[in-house]
Design an enzyme around this catalytic site. Sequence first.
Site, short mmCIF file in Angstrom:
data_model
loop_
_atom_site.label_atom_id
_atom_site.label_comp_id
_atom_site.label_asym_id
_atom_site.label_seq_id
_atom_site.Cartn_x
_atom_site.Cartn_y
_atom_site.Cartn_z
N SER A 149 9.66 -72.12 -18.12
CA SER A 149 8.34 -71.53 -18.35
C SER A 149 7.88 -71.78 -19.79
O SER A 149 7.88 -72.92 -20.24
CB SER A 149 8.39 -70.04 -17.99
OG SER A 149 7.09 -69.53 -17.80
N ASP B 238 6.74 -70.91 -11.08
CA ASP B 238 7.43 -70.62 -12.33
C ASP B 238 8.96 -70.62 -12.19
O ASP B 238 9.52 -69.98 -11.30
CB ASP B 238 6.96 -69.26 -12.86
CG ASP B 238 7.24 -69.07 -14.33
OD1 ASP B 238 8.43 -69.09 -14.72
OD2 ASP B 238 6.28 -68.90 -15.10
#
Length: 278
Positions: free
Chosen positions: A41, A170
Amino acid sequence: MSEPRIGLALGGGSARGLAHIPMLEVFDELGIKPARMAGCSIGAVIGAAYAGGMSAKEIRARAEQILNTRFDAMRYVFGSQRTKIRDILALKGFASLHLNAEKLVDLVLPHTIPLRIEEMPIPFCVVATDFDARQERVFTEGSLIKAVAASIAIPGVILGPTFDGRVYVDGGCTNPVPFDHVREGSDVIVAIDVTGKPQPPARRHHTNRELALGSLLIMFHQVAMLRHEANPPDIYIEPATEAFRAGDFFRLQEVLEAAQPAKEELKRRLDALFSAGA
């Protein structure tokens, strides 16, 4: 005695991940480089910049250029980068407006770093989540932009790329602090966890966006703790970023300041490690 080889993992946590910058400054100030890195991320974004050849000082300067104020961000995106609003927004059907992850990554990362992961000066891997397979996907080669874009794809907010016939979200959903991917070839594992805990509502009640992003951070933290307990790294640092919400990117200077105690802790521990090996 040779110096220990450091494996460094930078985790996910949205704006809290700006605290990774002071952590990287420790390596530059001590004159050492990680032997390998992994990012998830926001950790994939900042990790890519560092593994791609930028110094921590340069990363800080670039963050300040873009994130000091909203006006600075708009001037950078729509002025110097000549970006059009339709380039950043992705519309996937009615009531499904997202930010385009690939365009965001392309805007943030300088074009001086390699385009492909396998060409990075520091061996680097990016962790994303394969939505269809319900498992993590580790990118060690191929397009850096696509891999990082996949890793930052927050459901309902940022639309990640679809490639290899797969949909990605993610990386924090499956491995928010990916220290297990830097064990091979490393003597010491350093992990930076910026997941923290949700903040109280900005007003009387949480907005839907606050609840959605806060729920993700709860999940990130729980997964990170389970992985830490199962096979802990040698050094595990948690900067004090809990005062910041997921979207607080324009509080850059405050995040950097809040990370100073963690920076000093990491510097002490690494300095002691390298002094012992001298």
